[in-house]
Motif scaffolding. Sequence first.
Motif, PDB file in Angstrom:
ATOM      1  N   THR A   2      14.802 -80.103 -18.539  1.00  0.00           N
ATOM      2  CA  THR A   2      15.140 -80.182 -19.961  1.00  0.00           C
ATOM      3  C   THR A   2      16.526 -80.767 -20.161  1.00  0.00           C
ATOM      4  O   THR A   2      17.427 -80.586 -19.328  1.00  0.00           O
ATOM      5  CB  THR A   2      15.097 -78.797 -20.638  1.00  0.00           C
ATOM      6  OG1 THR A   2      16.162 -77.990 -20.119  1.00  0.00           O
ATOM      7  CG2 THR A   2      13.761 -78.112 -20.436  1.00  0.00           C
ATOM      8  N   VAL A   3      16.680 -81.439 -21.274  1.00  0.00           N
ATOM      9  CA  VAL A   3      17.977 -81.991 -21.647  1.00  0.00           C
ATOM     10  C   VAL A   3      18.996 -80.862 -21.788  1.00  0.00           C
ATOM     11  O   VAL A   3      20.138 -80.977 -21.323  1.00  0.00           O
ATOM     12  CB  VAL A   3      17.853 -82.793 -22.962  1.00  0.00           C
ATOM     13  CG1 VAL A   3      19.227 -83.149 -23.519  1.00  0.00           C
ATOM     14  CG2 VAL A   3      17.022 -84.040 -22.742  1.00  0.00           C
ATOM     15  N   GLU A   4      18.573 -79.767 -22.394  1.00  0.00           N
ATOM     16  CA  GLU A   4      19.485 -78.648 -22.628  1.00  0.00           C
ATOM     17  C   GLU A   4      20.064 -78.113 -21.318  1.00  0.00           C
ATOM     18  O   GLU A   4      21.270 -77.861 -21.225  1.00  0.00           O
ATOM     19  CB  GLU A   4      18.762 -77.519 -23.380  1.00  0.00           C
ATOM     20  CG  GLU A   4      18.322 -77.895 -24.781  1.00  0.00           C
ATOM     21  CD  GLU A   4      17.016 -78.712 -24.828  1.00  0.00           C
ATOM     22  OE1 GLU A   4      16.735 -79.288 -25.892  1.00  0.00           O
ATOM     23  OE2 GLU A   4      16.302 -78.794 -23.813  1.00  0.00           O
ATOM     24  N   ASP A   5      19.231 -77.935 -20.312  1.00  0.00           N
ATOM     25  CA  ASP A   5      19.721 -77.445 -19.018  1.00  0.00           C
ATOM     26  C   ASP A   5      20.650 -78.455 -18.356  1.00  0.00           C
ATOM     27  O   ASP A   5      21.656 -78.084 -17.747  1.00  0.00           O
ATOM     28  CB  ASP A   5      18.559 -77.114 -18.086  1.00  0.00           C
ATOM     29  CG  ASP A   5      17.855 -75.818 -18.443  1.00  0.00           C
ATOM     30  OD1 ASP A   5      18.438 -75.009 -19.197  1.00  0.00           O
ATOM     31  OD2 ASP A   5      16.726 -75.610 -17.965  1.00  0.00           O
ATOM     32  N   ALA A   6      20.328 -79.726 -18.478  1.00  0.00           N
ATOM     33  CA  ALA A   6      21.179 -80.762 -17.884  1.00  0.00           C
ATOM     34  C   ALA A   6      22.547 -80.791 -18.549  1.00  0.00           C
ATOM     35  O   ALA A   6      23.577 -80.896 -17.882  1.00  0.00           O
ATOM     36  CB  ALA A   6      20.489 -82.118 -17.997  1.00  0.00           C
ATOM     37  N   VAL A   7      22.569 -80.680 -19.869  1.00  0.00           N
ATOM     38  CA  VAL A   7      23.840 -80.665 -20.605  1.00  0.00           C
ATOM     39  C   VAL A   7      24.654 -79.436 -20.220  1.00  0.00           C
ATOM     40  O   VAL A   7      25.873 -79.522 -20.003  1.00  0.00           O
ATOM     41  CB  VAL A   7      23.587 -80.739 -22.127  1.00  0.00           C
ATOM     42  CG1 VAL A   7      24.858 -80.456 -22.914  1.00  0.00           C
ATOM     43  CG2 VAL A   7      23.010 -82.102 -22.502  1.00  0.00           C
ATOM     44  N   LEU A   8      24.008 -78.284 -20.117  1.00  0.00           N
ATOM     45  CA  LEU A   8      24.711 -77.066 -19.678  1.00  0.00           C
ATOM     46  C   LEU A   8      25.310 -77.252 -18.284  1.00  0.00           C
ATOM     47  O   LEU A   8      26.444 -76.844 -18.028  1.00  0.00           O
ATOM     48  CB  LEU A   8      23.763 -75.870 -19.673  1.00  0.00           C
ATOM     49  CG  LEU A   8      23.523 -75.183 -21.001  1.00  0.00           C
ATOM     50  CD1 LEU A   8      22.400 -74.149 -20.876  1.00  0.00           C
ATOM     51  CD2 LEU A   8      24.800 -74.516 -21.480  1.00  0.00           C
ATOM     52  N   ALA A   9      24.548 -77.856 -17.400  1.00  0.00           N
ATOM     53  CA  ALA A   9      25.051 -78.096 -16.039  1.00  0.00           C
ATOM     54  C   ALA A   9      26.296 -78.977 -16.093  1.00  0.00           C
ATOM     55  O   ALA A   9      27.306 -78.689 -15.434  1.00  0.00           O
ATOM     56  CB  ALA A   9      23.965 -78.737 -15.183  1.00  0.00           C
ATOM     57  N   ALA A  10      26.247 -80.038 -16.886  1.00  0.00           N
ATOM     58  CA  ALA A  10      27.397 -80.931 -17.011  1.00  0.00           C
ATOM     59  C   ALA A  10      28.601 -80.199 -17.606  1.00  0.00           C
ATOM     60  O   ALA A  10      29.730 -80.372 -17.138  1.00  0.00           O
ATOM     61  CB  ALA A  10      27.029 -82.137 -17.875  1.00  0.00           C
ATOM     62  N   GLU A  11      28.361 -79.378 -18.621  1.00  0.00           N
ATOM     63  CA  GLU A  11      29.454 -78.630 -19.258  1.00  0.00           C
ATOM     64  C   GLU A  11      30.104 -77.627 -18.313  1.00  0.00           C
ATOM     65  O   GLU A  11      31.270 -77.284 -18.484  1.00  0.00           O
ATOM     66  CB  GLU A  11      28.926 -77.892 -20.493  1.00  0.00           C
ATOM     67  CG  GLU A  11      28.588 -78.809 -21.642  1.00  0.00           C
ATOM     68  CD  GLU A  11      27.897 -78.099 -22.795  1.00  0.00           C
ATOM     69  OE1 GLU A  11      27.538 -76.903 -22.670  1.00  0.00           O
ATOM     70  OE2 GLU A  11      27.691 -78.752 -23.837  1.00  0.00           O
ATOM     71  N   HIS A  12      29.363 -77.179 -17.305  1.00  0.00           N
ATOM     72  CA  HIS A  12      29.895 -76.201 -16.356  1.00  0.00           C
ATOM     73  C   HIS A  12      30.387 -76.844 -15.054  1.00  0.00           C
ATOM     74  O   HIS A  12      30.595 -76.164 -14.055  1.00  0.00           O
ATOM     75  CB  HIS A  12      28.846 -75.123 -16.071  1.00  0.00           C
ATOM     76  CG  HIS A  12      28.671 -74.180 -17.217  1.00  0.00           C
ATOM     77  ND1 HIS A  12      27.811 -74.423 -18.266  1.00  0.00           N
ATOM     78  CD2 HIS A  12      29.299 -73.017 -17.493  1.00  0.00           C
ATOM     79  CE1 HIS A  12      27.890 -73.435 -19.129  1.00  0.00           C
ATOM     80  NE2 HIS A  12      28.792 -72.574 -18.693  1.00  0.00           N
ATOM     81  N   GLY A  13      30.556 -78.147 -15.066  1.00  0.00           N
ATOM     82  CA  GLY A  13      31.171 -78.829 -13.940  1.00  0.00           C
ATOM     83  C   GLY A  13      30.254 -79.135 -12.770  1.00  0.00           C
ATOM     84  O   GLY A  13      30.735 -79.498 -11.695  1.00  0.00           O
ATOM     85  N   VAL A  14      28.959 -79.012 -12.952  1.00  0.00           N
ATOM     86  CA  VAL A  14      28.026 -79.364 -11.886  1.00  0.00           C
ATOM     87  C   VAL A  14      28.144 -80.864 -11.624  1.00  0.00           C
ATOM     88  O   VAL A  14      28.240 -81.666 -12.559  1.00  0.00           O
ATOM     89  CB  VAL A  14      26.579 -78.974 -12.281  1.00  0.00           C
ATOM     90  CG1 VAL A  14      25.573 -79.506 -11.293  1.00  0.00           C
ATOM     91  CG2 VAL A  14      26.468 -77.472 -12.423  1.00  0.00           C
ATOM     92  N   GLU A  15      28.153 -81.256 -10.382  1.00  0.00           N
ATOM     93  CA  GLU A  15      28.334 -82.664 -10.042  1.00  0.00           C
ATOM     94  C   GLU A  15      27.032 -83.436  -9.958  1.00  0.00           C
ATOM     95  O   GLU A  15      27.031 -84.662 -10.025  1.00  0.00           O
ATOM     96  CB  GLU A  15      29.101 -82.782  -8.728  1.00  0.00           C
ATOM     97  CG  GLU A  15      30.520 -82.265  -8.852  1.00  0.00           C
ATOM     98  CD  GLU A  15      31.290 -82.376  -7.548  1.00  0.00           C
ATOM     99  OE1 GLU A  15      30.812 -83.051  -6.612  1.00  0.00           O
ATOM    100  OE2 GLU A  15      32.376 -81.790  -7.470  1.00  0.00           O
ATOM    101  N   GLY A  16      25.915 -82.724  -9.775  1.00  0.00           N
ATOM    102  CA  GLY A  16      24.630 -83.408  -9.689  1.00  0.00           C
ATOM    103  C   GLY A  16      23.482 -82.445  -9.910  1.00  0.00           C
ATOM    104  O   GLY A  16      23.612 -81.246  -9.647  1.00  0.00           O
TER     105      GLY A  16
END
Length: 132
Positions: A2-16
């Motif tokens: 989901t887009v929502e999970d991907a955006v959350l990952a990006a907001e929390h500093g996940v690199e990939g």
Amino acid sequence: MTVEDAVLAAEHGVEGILISNHGGRQLDCSQATIDVLSDITDAVGDKLEVYVDGGIRSGSDVLKALALGARAVFIGRPVLYGLACNGEEGVKAVLRILREEFIRAMALTGCSRLSDISRSLLVSRSDLLSKL
């Protein structure tokens, strides 16, 4: 997936992230990873790397995934088929075939470098439907 999970990952500093629908082949209502890939890559931009797994069966599938924004693709089932068929040599053959198909797909689309691969190579479903 989901887009929502991907955006959350990006907001929390996940690199990939890896977009995968493991088990999707067993759920007929599950989306294909290729169908959510562009929405996710559009949403996260260059904030993190996006990898995709599932449904990659040919070199042209690799090209499509890269054109939709994946940084890399993972393959599972083709490798397992090669392993079951002829062990290590079968896996090598599968990887060789995928590589040759990918190079051919790049050539047929006019791409001489990975950086030449872009979404403009693909026709979307909405483009096809609009021509009906």
